[in-house]
Design a protein around this motif. Sequence first.
Motif, PDB file in Angstrom:
ATOM      1  N   CYS A   1      -4.699  12.623  -3.639  1.00 59.78           N
ATOM      2  CA  CYS A   1      -3.758  12.608  -2.519  1.00 59.78           C
ATOM      3  C   CYS A   1      -3.422  14.017  -2.052  1.00 59.78           C
ATOM      4  CB  CYS A   1      -2.487  11.887  -2.952  1.00 59.78           C
ATOM      5  SG  CYS A   1      -1.320  11.602  -1.616  1.00 59.78           S
TER       6      CYS A   1
ATOM      7  N   ASP B   1      -6.042   9.691  -0.097  1.00 59.76           N
ATOM      8  CA  ASP B   1      -4.862   9.401   0.705  1.00 59.76           C
ATOM      9  C   ASP B   1      -4.120  10.706   0.987  1.00 59.76           C
ATOM     10  OD1 ASP B   1      -2.988   7.872   2.067  1.00 59.76           O
ATOM     11  OD2 ASP B   1      -2.087   7.003   0.274  1.00 59.76           O
TER      12      ASP B   1
ATOM     13  N   HIS C   1       0.156  12.229   1.691  1.00 59.20           N
ATOM     14  CA  HIS C   1       1.587  11.928   1.587  1.00 59.20           C
ATOM     15  C   HIS C   1       2.341  13.079   2.240  1.00 59.20           C
ATOM     16  CE1 HIS C   1       5.262  10.270  -0.032  1.00 59.20           C
ATOM     17  NE2 HIS C   1       5.524  11.378  -0.714  1.00 59.20           N
TER      18      HIS C   1
ATOM     19  N   TYR D   1       5.986   8.346  -4.171  1.00 61.01           N
ATOM     20  CA  TYR D   1       4.624   7.873  -3.905  1.00 61.01           C
ATOM     21  C   TYR D   1       4.124   7.065  -5.102  1.00 61.01           C
ATOM     22  CZ  TYR D   1      -0.272   7.847  -2.538  1.00 61.01           C
ATOM     23  OH  TYR D   1      -1.539   7.448  -2.190  1.00 61.01           O
TER      24      TYR D   1
ATOM     25  N   ARG E   1       5.832   3.575  -5.251  1.00 60.67           N
ATOM     26  CA  ARG E   1       5.294   2.668  -4.224  1.00 60.67           C
ATOM     27  C   ARG E   1       3.892   2.190  -4.565  1.00 60.67           C
ATOM     28  NH1 ARG E   1       7.556   6.357  -0.722  1.00 60.67           N
ATOM     29  NH2 ARG E   1       5.536   7.227  -0.202  1.00 60.67           N
TER      30      ARG E   1
END
Length: 141
Positions: free
Chosen positions: A33, A66, A68, A76, A79
């Motif tokens: 991420c 991903d 953020h 994060y 979730r």
Amino acid sequence: MRALFPGSFDPVTQGHEDVLRRAALLFDEVVVCVMFNANKTGRFPITERLDRLRAAATDLSNVTVDSHTGGLLVDYCRRGGIDVVIRGVRGVTDLDYEMPMARMNHELAGVETFFIAADPALAHISSTLVTAMSQQDRAPE
């Protein structure tokens, strides 16, 4: 078990790719991420960093990419149902920097930190060094 490999990846280096590949062997799923830090000025756009990470992970079926851009790393993780954060460390300076964050992530959300020691052949590589070298290569003579 799901693990998160966060970073600015500005730019993605061979060291990042090595840690990602080794983490992919250890965990069921790894989410790499790109984290956005409002206090840092990025050298490369997030979209480019994401593209480079996807290219580096094309043969890793258990890796997703991903980004953020707001909130804490532990938010994060909560979730996404992620219990482990992966951090690559090149030496004691990196470890000294990472340990307080690891303790805080554990205190705030029960998220563990898994440290992967850098490959000695790549331990000298940093995003800052890669950027400096590429700027030097482009400098007019």
